[in-house]
Structure formats: C-alpha cells, structure tokens
Design a protein around this motif. Structure first.
Motif, short mmCIF file in Angstrom:
data_model
loop_
_atom_site.label_atom_id
_atom_site.label_comp_id
_atom_site.label_asym_id
_atom_site.label_seq_id
_atom_site.Cartn_x
_atom_site.Cartn_y
_atom_site.Cartn_z
N SER A 1 76.24 -18.35 16.26
CA SER A 1 76.47 -18.94 14.94
C SER A 1 76.72 -17.92 13.84
CB SER A 1 75.26 -19.80 14.54
OG SER A 1 75.01 -20.82 15.48
N ARG B 1 80.99 -27.34 13.45
CA ARG B 1 79.97 -27.44 14.50
C ARG B 1 79.61 -28.90 14.77
NH1 ARG B 1 74.10 -24.69 15.52
NH2 ARG B 1 73.36 -26.07 13.88
N ALA C 1 79.93 -31.00 18.26
CA ALA C 1 78.71 -31.63 18.79
C ALA C 1 78.89 -33.14 18.92
CB ALA C 1 77.52 -31.32 17.88
N ALA D 1 77.46 -25.40 19.06
CA ALA D 1 77.28 -26.85 19.02
C ALA D 1 76.73 -27.37 20.34
CB ALA D 1 78.61 -27.53 18.69
N MET E 1 72.98 -28.12 19.29
CA MET E 1 72.99 -29.49 18.77
C MET E 1 73.06 -30.52 19.90
SD MET E 1 75.34 -28.95 15.37
CE MET E 1 74.33 -29.86 14.23
#
Length: 295
Positions: free
Chosen positions: A21, A37, A41, A229, A233
């Motif tokens: 990230s 992102r 996701a 992601a 996530m």
C-alpha cells in the motif's frame, strides 16, 4: 478455528498489505488510492459472493446497516489511515492505528456489555502494551528511510491516525450483532465495500480537488493496489467478520491490533537493518499476551 486466531490471521494480512500500500498511496494520494483499492476489493468480493450464493443472505435492513458501517469504517477510517501513513509512514501510523483495540474495548463494554476478565484481560493488556512499545521504540536511532520522515504538521498526522482507529472500532461494533444472524461474511464484506466506494465516488464527482489523483495510475501501481485489496480487504476484513460472528468484539479487536508488530520484521526486509531493542521487547510482550489470550 477460534475467533482470536482468525483475528490474528487478519492482522497478518493487514501487515503484508501495508507493504503493497505505501508506495501507491504516497504517489496517488490517500483518496485516489483508497478509491482504486475499493474498486478491486468490491470486484473480488462480489465475484466470490455471487459464485457461492452468499448474496442471498442479504436484505434491505441488513444492507443499510452494512452500508453505514462501511462508510464509517472504510470510507472515513481507511482514508484517514492512508492520509496518516502518507504523513508519518507505516511504522508510526501503525502505533496510532493500534489504539483501535483500546477504543473497541471501551465501546464494546459501553454498547454491548462485553467485559474481559482473567487471563484474557491480562493478555490483552500485555498485547496492546507490546504493540505500543514495539512500534514507538522499534526504530534505530540512525534510521533515515523515507518512510520515517514526517510530511506536514505532526499534529495533523496524529489526529488522522486516531480518527482512523476510532472509525475502525465504530464500524466493526456496528455489525457485531448482525454477524450472529447467519449473514454470509463475504457478502457482508462486499456490501460494506461497495457502499463505501459509492461514498468515495460521490466525493470524487463533487469536483473536490483533494479527491483527485496526484499522478496517473501506472500498471505497477495497479498491481500493488490489487494485491493490497485482495490481501487486506477481501481476505483480512472477511476474516474479521467471521471472527466477530463467534467471538467478543473487544477481544477480536485486541488480537487484530498486533499488525504493527508483524510489520516490523517485514520492514526489516526492506530496510536491510535490524529493528531497535524496543521492537524486540514489544514483540515478546505481544507474544506472551497472545499466549495468555489463547490459553
């Protein structure tokens, strides 16, 4: 698998994803990075929810609550976190974000009536204290890596880190009762993500300059954002929702707060330099605390 172990796995996911990230977040800016992102996701999670049929567990009331949780915990919380990371770097933003365990413990007691006793209470104190020690005093005195530099006023970076922690706690606690109703965790994650993305899209459409990317999206940026992601996530947040289904919200938050300790050896690989003595002491405290929780 025990809820506490699932939360620990989620923390590992977030630690790994932070390395993906940091570069694109600094290059694109927190808002543009968070928006991309969430796009990746949402695509991953909805693909899984549609393939498994988990979307059938959703109804309008559920979607509304998940949406509110997503706006608070993901739209505001994640964006504040990456704004903090851009200013203070992953190590110092990590210690601020770890305070979500403290927020969650207090809010779980006040809102859900959850109380930690015995070994769980002792372990939680050691774990959170270990995280703080490891991250706050984990840097060597002569470290000059770009991620250790402060960009802009320090107070703003600290405020953003604490805001992200508070929003993470609130967003999680909102859906704790919901996870016991049999809702599919992947579909729940997909819904939270999509409605947080909708809020980001509205902000972008408003024309506010801060929501726009600081630089064009490159192929390498896209790869790093996709990996972030998928790991943080799609996998990490889904693991947290599964842990919430069967475990105490405060205890799950405490276990997931170990992320900054797990980041330190990963940063070691990047710096090519051993962390300071405080990192080792904090890691030992966190490990002992985790053992007490899991006994």
């Amino acid at each position: 698998m025990r809820p506490e172990a699932l939360a620990l796995l989620a923390a590992a996911c977030w630690a790994v994803s932070s390395l993906f990230s940091a570069p694109p977040a600094q290059r694109l800016g927190a808002f543009a990075f968070s928006r991309w992102r969430m796009v990746f996701a949402s695509l991953i999670l909805w693909g899984l929810a549609l393939a498994s049929g988990g979307w059938r567990s959703l109804d309008m009331a559920t979607v509304a609550l998940l949406g509110l949780s997503g706006v608070v915990g993901i739209f505001i919380g994640d964006t504040a976190l990456f704004s903090c990371m851009n200013r203070l770097g992953p190590r110092r933003s990590g210690v601020l974000y770890a305070t979500h365990a403290l927020f969650s413990g207090v809010l779980a007691w006040a809102l859900l009536g959850e109380v930690l006793w015995g070994w769980a209470l002792l372990g939680s104190g050691l774990l959170v204290g270990g995280v703080m020690v490891a991250v706050a005093w984990g840097k060597r005195g002569d470290e000059t890596h770009v991620w250790e530099q402060t960009r802009g006023p320090l107070a703003i970076g600290v405020a953003l880190g604490l805001l992200s922690a508070l929003c993470q706690s609130l967003g999680t606690l909102m859906i704790k009762p919901l996870m016991g109703t049999g809702i599919d965790p992947v579909a729940a994650s997909a819904t939270r993500m999509s409605l947080a993305l909708a809020a980001h899209t509205l902000l972008f459409a408003s024309g506010w300059s801060g929501a726009r990317a600081k630089a064009p999206l490159r192929r390498h940026d896209g790869f790093l954002i996709f990996m972030s992601a998928a790991v943080a996530m799609a996998l990490g947040m889904t693991l947290i929702l599964i842990a919430l289904r069967d475990g105490q919200a405060g205890l799950v938050a405490v276990m997931s707060s170990v992320t900054p300790v797990l980041i330190l050896p990963l940063l070691w690989l990047i710096y090519r330099r051993r962390p300071g003595a405080g990192a080792w002491l904090g890691a030992v405290l966190a490990v002992v605390g985790t053992a007490f929780i899991l006994v």
